[in-house]
Design an enzyme around this catalytic site. Sequence first.
Site, PDB file in Angstrom:
ATOM      1  CD  GLU A  48      -2.726   1.263   2.489  1.00 52.57           C
ATOM      2  OE1 GLU A  48      -3.694   2.036   2.480  1.00 52.57           O
ATOM      3  OE2 GLU A  48      -2.474   0.493   3.441  1.00 52.57           O
TER       4      GLU A  48
ATOM      5  CD  GLU B  79      -8.392   1.387   6.044  1.00 52.19           C
ATOM      6  OE1 GLU B  79      -7.478   0.822   6.650  1.00 52.19           O
ATOM      7  OE2 GLU B  79      -8.242   2.455   5.443  1.00 52.19           O
TER       8      GLU B  79
END
Length: 271
Positions: free
Chosen positions: A127, A222
């Site tokens: 990421e 998230e």
Amino acid sequence: MEHVKALGADTIELQRSGFEADFPVDAIRRELERLDLGCTLSTSPPRPELCLLHEDADARRAALGYLREAIGVARDLGAGLVVGPLYAPPWWFSGARATPDQQRWAVEGLQALGPDLWAAGVQLALEPMNRFETFFLNTAAQAVALCAAVDHAQVGMMLDTAHMAVEETDPCAAMRAAGGWLKHLHLPETDRGTPGTGRLIDWPGLFAALADIGYGGCCAIESLPFEDPEVALKTRSWRDLAPSTDDLARDGLAFLKRTWRASLASKHPTP
């Protein structure tokens, strides 16, 4: 997990920073199978001494041990993907730009994990994060270059729209440039809130880009407990980003699925 399924999720992402002996892997897998939920494992090194970029060779060897443990946990969960800033802990800075040595150490470390990934049937998705959270990977282009240097089918990248809003001049072009290296997505609003509630992200454009590259991975939200002091401090979130975390997940998932279907329909209109 049953509650997450009821909110509209098809897959759950489990975030871990360390794998304690009492982590109930078998019980989680049984529940995933019962609910027919997919699973992704998100992690990052819990401290610099478990970091692929560390100048100390013993620390880099320990980093490989940590990542091998994560790969094993993912295998046992039935998760085919380990995602996150796997190269270094978030908010750890060297005080300078990434060095050629750090680039080389990252490539060598990730290549060393190749046999473990094949044996476990697990992939990695690295990421890029914004400049306030890491100095190593900030953009999709940097992640593509790292993946190309590693050159392993089980090692790719993920993208997060909140990080992209800080670092990318053209997020849709960045999605397209990621191409076949792209294995996972986080799709929050720019403030990490509910997707679709802002005006800065070109959601139809992003999904058109994903359709163009034939993306077949997961899209995750998230839905973090921002009221938790530790989470608030780490994410610099000092206000409620939705009426509740359930609202963020439910409304965000509905928006993303609706937008994805519309994007596919525009690419392949029904006669």
